[in-house]
Design a protein around this motif. Sequence first.
Motif, mmCIF file in Angstrom:
data_model
loop_
_atom_site.group_PDB
_atom_site.id
_atom_site.type_symbol
_atom_site.label_atom_id
_atom_site.label_comp_id
_atom_site.label_asym_id
_atom_site.label_seq_id
_atom_site.Cartn_x
_atom_site.Cartn_y
_atom_site.Cartn_z
ATOM 1 N N ASN A 230 35.849 36.193 5.055
ATOM 2 C CA ASN A 230 35.621 36.162 3.608
ATOM 3 C C ASN A 230 36.491 35.103 2.935
ATOM 4 O O ASN A 230 37.293 34.419 3.600
ATOM 5 C CB ASN A 230 35.849 37.545 2.986
ATOM 6 C CG ASN A 230 37.247 38.087 3.247
ATOM 7 O OD1 ASN A 230 38.195 37.328 3.397
ATOM 8 N ND2 ASN A 230 37.363 39.405 3.287
ATOM 9 N N LEU A 231 36.343 34.987 1.618
ATOM 10 C CA LEU A 231 37.085 33.999 0.843
ATOM 11 C C LEU A 231 38.586 34.187 0.970
ATOM 12 O O LEU A 231 39.342 33.219 1.068
ATOM 13 C CB LEU A 231 36.695 34.104 -0.636
ATOM 14 C CG LEU A 231 35.457 33.347 -1.118
ATOM 15 C CD1 LEU A 231 35.106 33.793 -2.531
ATOM 16 C CD2 LEU A 231 35.681 31.844 -1.069
ATOM 17 N N PHE A 232 39.044 35.460 0.968
ATOM 18 C CA PHE A 232 40.479 35.717 1.021
ATOM 19 C C PHE A 232 41.095 35.206 2.318
ATOM 20 O O PHE A 232 42.108 34.506 2.299
ATOM 21 C CB PHE A 232 40.753 37.216 0.867
ATOM 22 C CG PHE A 232 42.218 37.555 0.978
ATOM 23 C CD1 PHE A 232 43.067 37.377 -0.109
ATOM 24 C CD2 PHE A 232 42.744 38.023 2.167
ATOM 25 C CE1 PHE A 232 44.421 37.666 -0.010
ATOM 26 C CE2 PHE A 232 44.094 38.314 2.281
ATOM 27 C CZ PHE A 232 44.937 38.137 1.188
ATOM 28 N N VAL A 233 40.501 35.555 3.453
ATOM 29 C CA VAL A 233 41.037 35.109 4.745
ATOM 30 C C VAL A 233 40.976 33.587 4.842
ATOM 31 O O VAL A 233 41.924 32.937 5.287
ATOM 32 C CB VAL A 233 40.273 35.760 5.916
ATOM 33 C CG1 VAL A 233 40.758 35.206 7.251
ATOM 34 C CG2 VAL A 233 40.438 37.272 5.883
ATOM 35 N N ALA A 234 39.868 33.008 4.394
ATOM 36 C CA ALA A 234 39.706 31.553 4.444
ATOM 37 C C ALA A 234 40.773 30.859 3.613
ATOM 38 O O ALA A 234 41.317 29.827 4.004
ATOM 39 C CB ALA A 234 38.318 31.158 3.947
ATOM 40 N N GLY A 235 41.101 31.439 2.447
ATOM 41 C CA GLY A 235 42.094 30.825 1.580
ATOM 42 C C GLY A 235 43.508 31.067 2.020
ATOM 43 O O GLY A 235 44.398 30.240 1.775
ATOM 44 N N PHE A 236 43.752 32.198 2.692
ATOM 45 C CA PHE A 236 45.118 32.532 3.118
ATOM 46 C C PHE A 236 45.526 31.768 4.371
ATOM 47 O O PHE A 236 46.680 31.361 4.514
ATOM 48 C CB PHE A 236 45.248 34.037 3.362
ATOM 49 C CG PHE A 236 46.660 34.474 3.606
ATOM 50 C CD1 PHE A 236 47.531 34.667 2.550
ATOM 51 C CD2 PHE A 236 47.129 34.672 4.899
ATOM 52 C CE1 PHE A 236 48.845 35.049 2.765
ATOM 53 C CE2 PHE A 236 48.445 35.046 5.135
ATOM 54 C CZ PHE A 236 49.302 35.240 4.058
ATOM 55 N N ILE A 237 44.586 31.594 5.293
ATOM 56 C CA ILE A 237 44.891 30.951 6.579
ATOM 57 C C ILE A 237 44.628 29.456 6.472
ATOM 58 O O ILE A 237 43.528 29.020 6.166
ATOM 59 C CB ILE A 237 44.039 31.556 7.719
ATOM 60 C CG1 ILE A 237 44.342 33.049 7.888
ATOM 61 C CG2 ILE A 237 44.281 30.810 9.018
ATOM 62 C CD1 ILE A 237 45.749 33.372 8.315
ATOM 63 N N GLY A 238 45.656 28.664 6.769
ATOM 64 C CA GLY A 238 45.519 27.213 6.741
ATOM 65 C C GLY A 238 46.413 26.586 5.691
ATOM 66 O O GLY A 238 46.563 27.125 4.591
ATOM 67 N N ALA A 239 47.048 25.470 6.034
ATOM 68 C CA ALA A 239 47.902 24.742 5.087
ATOM 69 C C ALA A 239 47.704 23.251 5.308
ATOM 70 O O ALA A 239 47.954 22.760 6.406
ATOM 71 C CB ALA A 239 49.375 25.125 5.291
ATOM 72 N N PRO A 240 47.256 22.510 4.273
ATOM 73 C CA PRO A 240 46.811 22.978 2.966
ATOM 74 C C PRO A 240 45.621 23.933 3.082
ATOM 75 O O PRO A 240 44.913 23.945 4.092
ATOM 76 C CB PRO A 240 46.413 21.692 2.252
ATOM 77 C CG PRO A 240 47.060 20.588 3.001
ATOM 78 C CD PRO A 240 47.132 21.045 4.413
ATOM 79 N N SER A 241 45.416 24.716 2.028
ATOM 80 C CA SER A 241 44.361 25.726 2.042
ATOM 81 C C SER A 241 42.977 25.095 2.098
ATOM 82 O O SER A 241 42.791 23.918 1.777
ATOM 83 C CB SER A 241 44.450 26.594 0.788
ATOM 84 O OG SER A 241 45.675 27.287 0.747
ATOM 85 N N MET A 242 42.020 25.919 2.492
ATOM 86 C CA MET A 242 40.617 25.490 2.446
ATOM 87 C C MET A 242 40.229 25.155 1.013
ATOM 88 O O MET A 242 40.667 25.809 0.062
ATOM 89 C CB MET A 242 39.721 26.607 2.992
ATOM 90 C CG MET A 242 38.248 26.247 3.038
ATOM 91 S SD MET A 242 37.199 27.610 3.645
ATOM 92 C CE MET A 242 37.579 27.603 5.398
#
Length: 417
Positions: A230-242
């Motif tokens: 979902n959007l939350f996992v996609a936005g939380f995981i990764g730097a810089p964010s998705m």
Amino acid sequence: MASITMNNLVKKYDDGFPAVNDVSIDVADGEFLILVGPSGCGKSTLLRMVVGLEDITSGDLLIDGERVNEKEPRQRNLSMVFQNYALYPFLTVYENIAFPLRLAKGKFSEKEIDEKVRHASELLDLDDHLERKPGNLSGGQRQRVAMGRAIVRDAEAFLFDEPLSNLDAKLRGQMRTEIAQLQRRLGITSLYVTHDQTEAMTLGDRVAVLKKGRLQQIASPRELYEQPVNLFVAGFIGAPSMNFLPARRDGDIFHTPIGDIPVPEHAKGKLDQAGELLVLGIRPEHFADAKDVQDTPWAARGTTFEAELTHTEWLGNQQYGYVRYEQDQDVKAKLDELAKDLDADEMPAQVVVELDAASRIRGGSTTSLWVNTQKMHVFDPESGTNLTRDEEAGAELTREANEERKAEIKRLHDQNL
């Protein structure tokens, strides 16, 4: 070693607030599982429920198949490593490590205690510090002493509560490596709480992402990164964010603030029940300077668009460019809500693109950029669901990680025979 099973665990406080809400997780024998999420997501509460420092409101907790809900912490035979080390300042390193053995009141002889302490000391490279006091040690050395105390107990599992948060960035990197290698050598079941996604992605066999007390997704780091649910996992995981781009679908075209993007093949057929308004998810590394991709075999995997970069950041081995756009008001509220869930004030209306370090693109210039649409995700803006998630491909990534874990534990075990 032991497995840990959490079945529908709930923790409600006196005011009725569910800090942990119906969480079910199976931690395999010898697995390194990370609990991650923003502040207040319930990860530390869940860890304390496992070790016995928090009562369980409902649900079942099993250690090696045995229900332990009512057992005291000392009866669960789990070793906790705390953020503040919890060392005794008046005891030497040797005595700090030996303390849980002496607490057993005659269960171990002095010879057995010495053997266990020195074995742990050798594993953790503490032999030269056994007679020193904790106050004379560095943060990394203190953390190793805390781990040594956990090792000598021959516990069923290790539980770590943000153990590296007090260390500087360089020491955190060093300790991450040491903890990962130690866990593999011992092959001991480990639960590790952190808010730092770098720790989560580099340490865990699997990572459980929590939000407001609820489990969002549990998978290998690579599955979380490549196939977020979902959007939350996609936005939380990764730097810089998705990057999240509002898009309106018109047949086989997405109309976006940065230009029209063709609907990729992997999305076709998955959007039939979706509305006109969608959110596209694209990671920074899936952009490039169009000049770098032209005349290459992978150019056909994406499309190009014109954009003005507000500024660039050069980091030596890579470079980031920033493209501002006008936010679609119909999705702004949803994206701002997502930002708050991620501990941010708002979701900036910008796209972050990764460029080659040698690129001469600079802020203020308009240039042609390429985006790999085959790597693009499409989300429902209302539910946040990833409409293009490939469940089988994601599951395969986690299966591969599990096999790699088993093979590595066996290899290290055979080396130590």
